[in-house]
Design a protein around this motif. Structure first.
Motif: not given
Length: 56
Positions: A39-40, A46-52
């Motif tokens: 889960i982590g 997902r967070k990494e893709k959003e930041d990118f």
């Protein structure tokens, strides 16, 4: 994905070594740990893709 695999293998290896010396192979904690890792990893991914995409 490779790092996730190595983390899970490391958790299994640590569980096996600890269980061997303590004679306590409880799978509850191992299962919770692996679920938490997956889960982590997925949330971090997902967070990494959003930041990118925000930086573009």
């Amino acid at each position: 994905m490779k790092s996730l695999f190595f983390v899970i293998v490391g958790a299994l290896l640590g569980w096996g070594i600890t269980g061997f010396f303590t004679n306590g192979f409880e799978t509850d904690y191992l299962f919770i740990l692996i679920i938490g890792i997956v889960i982590g990893y997925s949330i971090g991914r997902r967070k990494e893709k959003e930041d990118f995409t925000e930086s573009l």
